[in-house]
Design a protein around this motif. Structure first.
Motif, PDB file in Angstrom:
ATOM      1  N   PRO A  44      29.909 -70.875  -6.383  1.00  0.00           N
ATOM      2  CA  PRO A  44      30.951 -72.341  -6.340  1.00  0.00           C
ATOM      3  C   PRO A  44      30.336 -73.723  -5.738  1.00  0.00           C
ATOM      4  CG  PRO A  44      31.679 -70.588  -7.063  1.00  0.00           C
ATOM      5  CD  PRO A  44      30.377 -70.053  -6.774  1.00  0.00           C
ATOM      6  N   TYR A 117      36.428 -73.015 -11.467  1.00  0.00           N
ATOM      7  CA  TYR A 117      35.811 -72.124 -11.188  1.00  0.00           C
ATOM      8  C   TYR A 117      34.543 -72.515  -9.618  1.00  0.00           C
ATOM      9  CZ  TYR A 117      30.530 -69.938 -10.407  1.00  0.00           C
ATOM     10  OH  TYR A 117      29.546 -69.478  -9.714  1.00  0.00           O
ATOM     11  N   GLY A 120      37.591 -72.592  -7.251  1.00  0.00           N
ATOM     12  CA  GLY A 120      37.956 -70.713  -7.420  1.00  0.00           C
ATOM     13  C   GLY A 120      39.481 -70.850  -8.473  1.00  0.00           C
ATOM     14  N   CYS A 122      42.442 -69.858 -10.509  1.00  0.00           N
ATOM     15  CA  CYS A 122      42.440 -68.550 -11.880  1.00  0.00           C
ATOM     16  C   CYS A 122      43.679 -69.501 -13.012  1.00  0.00           C
ATOM     17  CB  CYS A 122      43.574 -67.754 -11.520  1.00  0.00           C
ATOM     18  SG  CYS A 122      44.950 -68.013 -10.855  1.00  0.00           S
ATOM     19  N   PHE A 161      34.016 -64.162 -14.786  1.00  0.00           N
ATOM     20  CA  PHE A 161      35.321 -65.703 -14.517  1.00  0.00           C
ATOM     21  C   PHE A 161      36.028 -65.530 -15.325  1.00  0.00           C
ATOM     22  CE2 PHE A 161      36.619 -69.912 -13.970  1.00  0.00           C
ATOM     23  CZ  PHE A 161      37.190 -69.322 -12.679  1.00  0.00           C
TER      24      PHE A 161
END
Ligand SMILES: Cc1cc2nc3c(=O)[nH]c(=O)nc-3n(C[C@H](O)[C@H](O)[C@H](O)COP(=O)(O)O)c2cc1C
Ligand code: SF4
Lengths: 431, 154
Positions: A44, A117, A120, A122, A161
Motif C-alpha cells: 500500500p 488498497y 486500507g 474496507c 483484499f
C-alpha cells in the motif's frame, strides 16, 4: 446522444465504444490490469508513493496532491476506514464526471480499488448527485458486474483484499459536493458542512478515517499504476501533470468535452478545439473553471490552464468548466445569474454566507433593473470581502470570487447601468 | 402506510450502512416511489422503522430538493436556467413553455398533469438548453422538440 469528447487522450480514448462501459469490454482494453498489479505486487505504501511522485492533483476543484492526501490516513489503526467518491458534480459549467460515470464506470471502479488498497479502506461510498439517474444506473450496473466476477467482495481479483462499494444517491443540494457536507448527507442528515479540524482523514464518514476524492481523480490512477509516474509527468506542466477534461459551454461553435494536457492555453481550447465564437462575434469574457472561479477578460485568454498560471491572473482551474461569453453579453446579468445560484444554495449555517449571498443578489438585480446607485459597486466589494475566509466552508468564498472578478474586469458595464438607469446591452442573453 | 414490501427494502438498506441512519436518503426515495411524496404520517412511520426522531426525518425531507412533503403533479419538467444554459436561450425557452402549457413555473396545470420548474446546473452545459423531465434528461432542445416532449406526457 453519445457523449464522446471532441478531443481524447488516455482517459477517454475508448469512449466512443459502448462496450468500454461493460466489464468484459473494459478488460479487453487492458482494464483491471493496474488493480491486479497494485493489489498483488505492490505494498500500500508503494502505491501512495507512486501517486505522490506522479504529482496527480485532485480534479474536484481544490487541486490538492492526491498521494499526499492518501498519506494522511492513519496506517496502523484497527478501526474501519472508508473511501468516498465525490460524484456530486454540481458546479455550474461542469459535466465531466457525468460523462466519466456514463461511459467508463469500470475505469472509476478500478481507480477506487487501487485507492482503497492504498489507504486500507474496507468500503467505498460513491455519492452521486440525485439528478444523475442514468449515470447512477450505469455505476450500479458496473458494481453488480464487478461483484459477480469477484472484482469486488471478500477476495478482490484473488488478491485476498476485501472491498465493498455502496452507491449512494444524493437528493438535490449543491452543498453536498463540499466534502464534509457530503459526509453529513451520507450519514442521513442535512448536508451542512462540518467545522475543520478534525479533517476527514481523522474523523470522516460515520466517525471513521475517510478519504474523499473526485470521480476524475480516481480515473487517472490506473494509468499511473500501469505506465508510471514519469509517463504521467509527460503530460501537462511541471507543477500540474496529466491531462484533464475541460468542459466548454456558452457561446462557442462546438461546445463539448475536451481531454487535453493541463497547461493548454485557454485561447487554444476556445478558438481551436471549441471552434471559436458562434456567429462570427468576438469574445468578451471567459470563466475558466466552473462558476465559482473569477472571470477573465478577452485580453487574458493566452493563460495556460494550470493552477500556477491561473492564480497569477487572480483565478483558478477549479473543475475545468469553461464558460464562454460573446461581446453581446451583459456582465451585470451574468452577476445576477451567479449570485442567484449562491443565494439559493447557501446552507445557511454562517451569517456571512447566508446574509451576504442574499445581499449580493439583491444589489446585482437592482443594478440590472436600472435602480442602482454609484455606491453599490463599493458595497458589493465590501460584502464580498467580508465573506471571504470567514466561514465554515469555502462556499462563501466561491460566492464572493465571481463578484470580485466581474468588478475587476467589467466595472464599466456596472457603471454604465448606474449612469443610464437601465441595461444598455439590448442584444444580451435574456434574464 | 408504508407497505411491507417497501419496509423490507428499507431494512435491507439499513444493513448496507455502518449506522442505520445512513439509509435515510435511500429510504426516503423508496417511500416516495411508493406514495409520490412524503406525508407527515409517513415521516413518523419511517422514523419508527429507523429508530429516529420524526424531526430528524422531516428536516432531511425539507433540506433536499428531490423530496416532496406534499402531493405532486404526475410529471415534473424543469429547464436548467443556470449560466451556460441561459447563454443559449434557456430562459426564453422556459417562458415559451409556460405559455404553451398555460401555467407558470411552480404552478401545476389544472389537470394535475405537469408542473414546470427551473433548475440550477444539471451537468449538461455543452448540450444546452436542456430540461429534466422526471428522471430523464432532454438535451440540445429547441422549442418544437421541447413542446412535443411535454405534449407526450400522460
Ligand atoms: C461549495 C463546494 C462544492 C464542492 N462541490 C464538489 C463537487 O461537486 N464534486 C467534487 O468532486 N468536489 C467538490 N468540492 C470539493 C470537495 O470539497 C473536495 O475537495 C473534493 O471532492 C476532493 O477531491 P479531490 O482531492 O480528488 O479533488 C466542492 C467544494 C466546495 C467548497
Ligand atoms: S459557508 Fe455557506 S454553505 Fe458553507 S457552511 Fe457556511 S453557510 Fe453553509
Amino acid at each position: 446522444m453519445l457523449k464522446v469528447p471532441h478531443v481524447t487522450s488516455y482517459l477517454t480514448e475508448h469512449f466512443a465504444e459502448d462496450a468500454f462501459g461493460t466489464l468484459a469490454g473494459y478488460e479487453k482494453k487492458g482494464g483491471y490490469a493496474a488493480a491486479r498489479k497494485a493489489l498483488t505486487e505492490m505494498a500500500p505504501g508503494d502505491v501512495i508513493e507512486l501517486v505522490k511522485a506522479s504529482g496527480l492533483q485532485g480534479r474536484g476543484g481544490a487541486g490538492f496532491n492526491t498521494g499526499l492526501k492518501w498519506s494522511f490516513m492513519p496506517a496502523d489503526s484497527d478501526v474501519p476506514k472508508y473511501l468516498v467518491c465525490n460524484a456530486d458534480e454540481s458546479e455550474p459549467g461542469s459535466f465531466k464526471d457525468r460523462i466519466l460515470l456514463e461511459r467508463s464506470p469500470h475505469q472509476l471502479l478500478e481507480g477506487i480499488l487501487i485507492a482503497a488498497y492504498a489507504v486500507g479502506a474496507c468500503t467505498t461510498f460513491i455519492y452521486i448527485r440525485g439528478e444523475y439517474s442514468f449515470p447512477a444506473d450505469q455505476v450500479e450496473r458496473a458494481v453488480a458486474e464487478a461483484y459477480d466476477q469477484g472484482h469486488l467482495g471478500p477476495n478482490v481479483l484473488g488478491s485476498g483484499f476485501r472491498h465493498d462499494v455502496v452507491v449512494h444517491r444524493g437528493a438535490g443540494a449543491y452543498i453536498c459536493g463540499e466534502e464534509t457536507g457530503l459526509l453529513e448527507s451520507l450519514e442521513g442528515k442535512k448536508g451542512q458542512p462540518r467545522k475543520k479540524p478534525p479533517f476527514p482523514a481523522q474523523v470522516g464518514a460515520f466517525g471513521m478515517p475517510t478519504t474523499v476524492n473526485n470521480v476524475e481523480t480516481f480515473c487517472h490512477v490506473p494509468y499511473i499504476v500501469n505506465r508510471g509516474a514519469e509517463w504521467f509527468r509527460g503530460f501537462g506542466t511541471e507543477a500540474s501533470p496529466g491531462t484533464t477534461l475541460f468542459g466548454v459551454s456558452g457561446h462557442v461553435v462546438k461546445p463539448g468535452l475536451f481531454e487535453l494536457p493541463l497547461g493548454t492555453p485557454l485561447s487554444e481550447i476556445v478558438f481551436e478545439h471549441a471552434g471559436g465564437i458562434a456567429g462570427g462575434r468576438k469574445v468578451k469574457g471567459v470563466i475558466p473553471g466552473g462558476m465559482s472561479m473569477p472571470i477573465l477578460p478577452a485580453g487574458q485568454l493566452d493563460v495556460p490552464m494550470a493552477n500556477e498560471s491561473l492564480r497569477e491572473r487572480g483565478t483558478m482551474l477549479g473543475t475545468g468548466g469553461i464558460m464562454v461569453m460573446d461581446e453581446t453579453t451583459c456582465m451585470v446579468r451574468v452577476g445576477c445569474v451567479i449570485s442567484y445560484f449562491f443565494r439559493d444554495e447557501s446552507c445557511g449555517q454562517c451569517t456571512q454566507c447566508r446574509e451576504g449571498t442574499g445581499w449580493l443578489n439583491k444589489i446585482m438585480n437592482r443594478i440590472e433593473r436600472g435602480a442602482g446607485q454609484s455606491e453599490d459597486l463599493g458595497v458589493l466589494l465590501d460584502i464580498a470581502a467580508k465573506m471571504e475566509g470567514q466561514t465554515i466552508c469555502a462556499f462563501a468564498d466561491a460566492a464572493a470570487w465571481p463578484v470580485q472578478g466581474l468588478l475587476r474586469h467589467f466595472r464599466a458595464d456596472f457603471e454604465e447601468h448606474v449612469r443610464l438607469g437601465r441595461c444598455p446591452f439590448t442584444a444580451s442573453f435574456e434574464l | 402506510m408504508i407497505s411491507t414490501g417497501t419496509r423490507s427494502k428499507i431494512e435491507a438498506e439499513m444493513e448496507r450502512y455502518p449506522q442505520k441512519r445512513g439509509a435515510l436518503l435511500p429510504a426516503l426515495y423508496l417511500v416516495q416511489a411508493e406514495h409520490g411524496y412524503v406525508s407527515s404520517d409517513t415521516v413518523r412511520e419511517l422514523a419508527e422503522i429507523m429508530g429516529l426522531h420524526p424531526v430528524e426525518v422531516m428536516e432531511v425531507v425539507t433540506f433536499y430538493n428531490l423530496f416532496f412533503d406534499r402531493p405532486q403533479p404526475r410529471h415534473h419538467a424543469s429547464v436548467c436556467t443556470n449560466l451556460p444554459c441561459s447563454l443559449r436561450g434557456a430562459r426564453v425557452l422556459l417562458a415559451q413553455l409556460e405559455e404553451h402549457v398555460g401555467s407558470k413555473v411552480g404552478e401545476p396545470t389544472d389537470d394535475g398533469r405537469l408542473v414546470l420548474g427551473h433548475e440550477e446546473c444539471l451537468g449538461a452545459c455543452a448540450f444546452a438548453p436542456m430540461m429534466r423531465v422526471d428522471d430523464a434528461y432532454h438535451e440540445d432542445l429547441d422549442l418544437e422538440h421541447a413542446k412535443s416532449i411535454l405534449d407526450a406526457l400522460e
